[in-house]
Each structure stands twice: as structure tokens, then as C-alpha cells.
Enzyme design. Structure first.
Site, short mmCIF file in Angstrom:
data_model
loop_
_atom_site.label_atom_id
_atom_site.label_comp_id
_atom_site.label_asym_id
_atom_site.label_seq_id
_atom_site.Cartn_x
_atom_site.Cartn_y
_atom_site.Cartn_z
N GLY A 50 0.79 -1.24 0.00
CA GLY A 50 0.00 0.00 0.00
C GLY A 50 0.81 1.28 0.00
O GLY A 50 0.43 2.26 -0.64
N GLU A 104 3.57 4.20 6.19
CA GLU A 104 2.27 3.55 6.01
C GLU A 104 1.41 4.35 5.04
O GLU A 104 1.50 5.57 4.98
CB GLU A 104 1.54 3.49 7.36
CG GLU A 104 1.74 2.21 8.13
CD GLU A 104 0.96 1.03 7.57
OE1 GLU A 104 0.51 1.07 6.40
OE2 GLU A 104 0.80 0.05 8.31
N ASP A 105 0.56 3.64 4.29
CA ASP A 105 -0.40 4.33 3.43
C ASP A 105 -1.49 4.98 4.27
O ASP A 105 -1.85 6.14 4.08
CB ASP A 105 -1.01 3.36 2.40
CG ASP A 105 -1.46 2.03 3.02
OD1 ASP A 105 -1.36 1.86 4.25
OD2 ASP A 105 -1.92 1.16 2.25
N ASP A 108 -5.83 3.00 10.23
CA ASP A 108 -7.27 2.91 10.44
C ASP A 108 -7.53 2.48 11.88
O ASP A 108 -7.62 3.31 12.78
CB ASP A 108 -7.85 1.94 9.40
CG ASP A 108 -9.34 1.75 9.51
OD1 ASP A 108 -10.01 2.62 10.11
OD2 ASP A 108 -9.87 0.76 8.97
N LYS A 136 -7.28 7.72 9.80
CA LYS A 136 -8.71 7.77 10.15
C LYS A 136 -8.80 7.71 11.67
O LYS A 136 -8.73 6.61 12.24
CB LYS A 136 -9.44 6.55 9.57
CG LYS A 136 -9.47 6.43 8.06
CD LYS A 136 -10.35 5.23 7.69
CE LYS A 136 -9.99 4.60 6.39
NZ LYS A 136 -10.63 3.30 6.16
N PHE A 164 -14.20 3.80 3.58
CA PHE A 164 -13.25 2.98 2.84
C PHE A 164 -12.80 3.72 1.58
O PHE A 164 -13.61 4.28 0.85
CB PHE A 164 -13.86 1.62 2.47
CG PHE A 164 -12.84 0.68 1.91
CD1 PHE A 164 -11.94 0.02 2.73
CD2 PHE A 164 -12.75 0.48 0.53
CE1 PHE A 164 -10.98 -0.82 2.22
CE2 PHE A 164 -11.78 -0.36 0.00
CZ PHE A 164 -10.90 -1.01 0.85
N ASP A 171 -5.81 -0.60 -1.86
CA ASP A 171 -6.50 -1.59 -2.69
C ASP A 171 -7.89 -1.93 -2.17
O ASP A 171 -8.21 -1.73 -1.00
CB ASP A 171 -5.70 -2.89 -2.73
CG ASP A 171 -5.71 -3.60 -1.37
OD1 ASP A 171 -5.39 -2.96 -0.35
OD2 ASP A 171 -6.08 -4.79 -1.33
N ARG A 177 -4.78 -0.51 -6.98
CA ARG A 177 -3.63 0.15 -6.35
C ARG A 177 -2.97 1.17 -7.27
O ARG A 177 -2.32 2.10 -6.81
CB ARG A 177 -2.57 -0.88 -5.96
CG ARG A 177 -2.96 -1.77 -4.79
CD ARG A 177 -1.71 -2.49 -4.28
NE ARG A 177 -2.00 -3.61 -3.41
CZ ARG A 177 -2.20 -3.52 -2.10
NH1 ARG A 177 -2.17 -2.35 -1.52
NH2 ARG A 177 -2.43 -4.60 -1.39
P1 IMP Z 1 -5.28 -0.83 10.42
O1 IMP Z 1 -4.48 -1.98 10.98
O2 IMP Z 1 -6.75 -1.06 10.60
O3 IMP Z 1 -4.84 0.51 10.97
O4 IMP Z 1 -5.08 -0.79 8.86
C1 IMP Z 1 -3.99 -1.36 8.30
C2 IMP Z 1 -3.94 -1.41 6.82
O5 IMP Z 1 -5.21 -1.67 6.25
C3 IMP Z 1 -3.47 -0.12 6.17
O6 IMP Z 1 -2.09 -0.02 6.18
C4 IMP Z 1 -4.02 -0.31 4.78
O7 IMP Z 1 -3.13 -1.06 3.99
C5 IMP Z 1 -5.31 -1.06 5.02
N1 IMP Z 1 -6.45 -0.11 5.02
C6 IMP Z 1 -6.98 0.59 6.05
N2 IMP Z 1 -7.99 1.37 5.66
C7 IMP Z 1 -8.10 1.17 4.32
C8 IMP Z 1 -8.97 1.72 3.30
O8 IMP Z 1 -9.85 2.55 3.54
N3 IMP Z 1 -8.76 1.26 2.04
C9 IMP Z 1 -7.80 0.33 1.71
N4 IMP Z 1 -6.97 -0.18 2.63
C10 IMP Z 1 -7.13 0.22 3.91
MG MG Z 2 -0.79 -0.74 4.67
#
Ligand code: IMP
Ligand code: MG
Length: 187
Positions: A50, A104-105, A108, A136, A164, A171, A177
Site C-alpha cells: 500500500g 504507512e499508506d 485505520d 482515520k 473505505f 486496494d 492500487r
Molecule cells: P489498520 O491496521 O486497521 O490501521 O489498517 C492497516 C492497513 O489496512 C493499512 O495499512 C491499509 O493497507 C489497510 N487499510 C486501512 N484502511 C483502508 C482503506 O480505507 N482502504 C484500503 N486499505 C485500507
Molecule cells: Mg498498509
């Protein structure tokens, strides 16, 4: 593209490419400020896949000279976080004793971030800070409260609402992507 339809869902533009570049320049300036006097070479750790476009663009706007490495973890399936780390590949360079900048992209729930910090700690990194294009805060605060910790990502490009998104590295089930803009799921 004005709209993307996939599995009955509609995605509309959220950030055009030029706007993303401006966000990247903003977060690069924060890194430049933080790392300009760093005597040891920091390690820029790109989280695949990502963060690839973000990391590449970031490299164009930082004015220090880090080492570059990658790591791959995954938690997402479809549009929901699975809550646990499924896979781990890398890091492609030793992080022991290094000042690591995890790229990180998006952050969340913060689960990936928490796991990445733990992995860096277990592997003996001297410091591990997180640089994310997007954040977020909504779900993050709820999850972090449950876990009893609250370590925010240190360098954030932009905060966005809890929806999302896809494109620019992000992705939907490994597709989209390569879009140069970022799109958000219409509610
Ligand atoms: P987290 O562990 O929930 O903070 O999210 C981890 C990973 O989930 C991020 O690094 C993204 O690669 C993916 N992710 C989180 N939110 C989104 C989204 O809205 N679209 C696509 N990928 C997401
Ligand atoms: Mg990621």
C-alpha cells in the site's frame, strides 16, 4: 475517472493526484524538521504494497539521506480489517539499533501500526516512528482505548473520515492500487 463501480459499490474521487502530492510535501517537511540533525542514518521502512507510491513520492521531497527497506504485513480482507496480522515478509534489512521510520499508506484501527511497533521493538530497533499518508482517527481511538495504549502516528499527511478508500497504493482485494487519484466509497 469520475466514478468507479465494483461489486455494487460506487467510489467517487476524494483526492486528485496533485492534491496528494501536496499532502506528501507537507508530511515530508515534518520529517525534514525531525530528522535534519539526526547523526545516524535513519531507515525508511516502506510497508508493502500500500505505501509504495507514497514512499516513492516521499523520497522525492525529503532532504536527508535514509537507508531504504521494506516490510509486508496484511490485516485487511475486502473492506474490513481482520484484526490480526496474517502475513509478515521482511524487513529486508536489519533494523537492530536503527532509527526506523515506518511508512504507512493509512492508519485505520491502528492494529497494523501497533504490531509493526512491537515487531520493531522485538527486532531491536533503537526507535520506531510512524509516517502515514492518511489517518482515520475514528476507529483508531476506539481500538486504542480497548488495548489500553494510545500512541498516535507521529507524522500524518492528512486526517480523513471513517470511510473505505482506494487508489494511490490502497486496494480493494488487491485491485485499484495503480490509480493515481484516491477514491472514497459513497454512502
Ligand atoms: P489498520 O491496521 O486497521 O490501521 O489498517 C492497516 C492497513 O489496512 C493499512 O495499512 C491499509 O493497507 C489497510 N487499510 C486501512 N484502511 C483502508 C482503506 O480505507 N482502504 C484500503 N486499505 C485500507
Ligand atoms: Mg498498509
Amino acid at each position: 475517472m469520475e466514478k468507479i463501480e465494483v461489486n455494487g459499490m460506487n467510489f467517487v474521487p476524494m483526492f486528485r493526484h496533485q492534491e496528494i502530492v501536496e499532502i506528501v510535501k507537507g508530511v515530508a517537511a515534518k520529517l525534514n524538521e525531525a530528522y535534519r540533525d539526526c547523526e545516524e542514518k535513519p531507515l525508511l521502512l516502506c510497508t508493502l504494497n500500500g505505501a509504495l507510491p507514497f514512499c516513492g513520492e516521499l523520497m522525492m521531497h525529503i532532504n536527508f539521506d535514509p537507508d531504504i527497506a521494506s516490510i509486508k504485513v496484511s490485516t485487511y480482507e475486502g473492506t474490513e480489517s481482520t484484526g490480526k496480522i496474517n502475513k509478515l515478509i521482511g524487513p529486508t534489512t536489519s533494523v537492530e539499533g536503527r532509527n526506523v521510520i515506518i511508512v504507512e499508506d493509512i492508519v485505520d484501527t491502528g492494529i497494523s501500526l501497533r504490531n509493526l511497533r512491537r515487531i520493531m521493538d522485538e527486532m531491536g530497533a533503537k526507535s520506531a516512528k510512524v509516517c502515514t499518508l492518511l489517518f482515520k482517527p475514528g476507529k483508531f481511538h476506539a481500538e486504542e482505548k480497548k488495548s489500553g495504549s494510545m500512541i498516535l502516528p507521529e507524522f500524518v499527511g492528512k486526517e480523513i473520515p471513517d470511510a473505505f478508500i482506494l487508489g494511490y497504493g490502497l486496494d480493494y482485494n488487491e485491485s485499484f492500487r495503480c490509480l493515481k487519484d484516491i477514491y472514497v466509497l459513497e454512502d
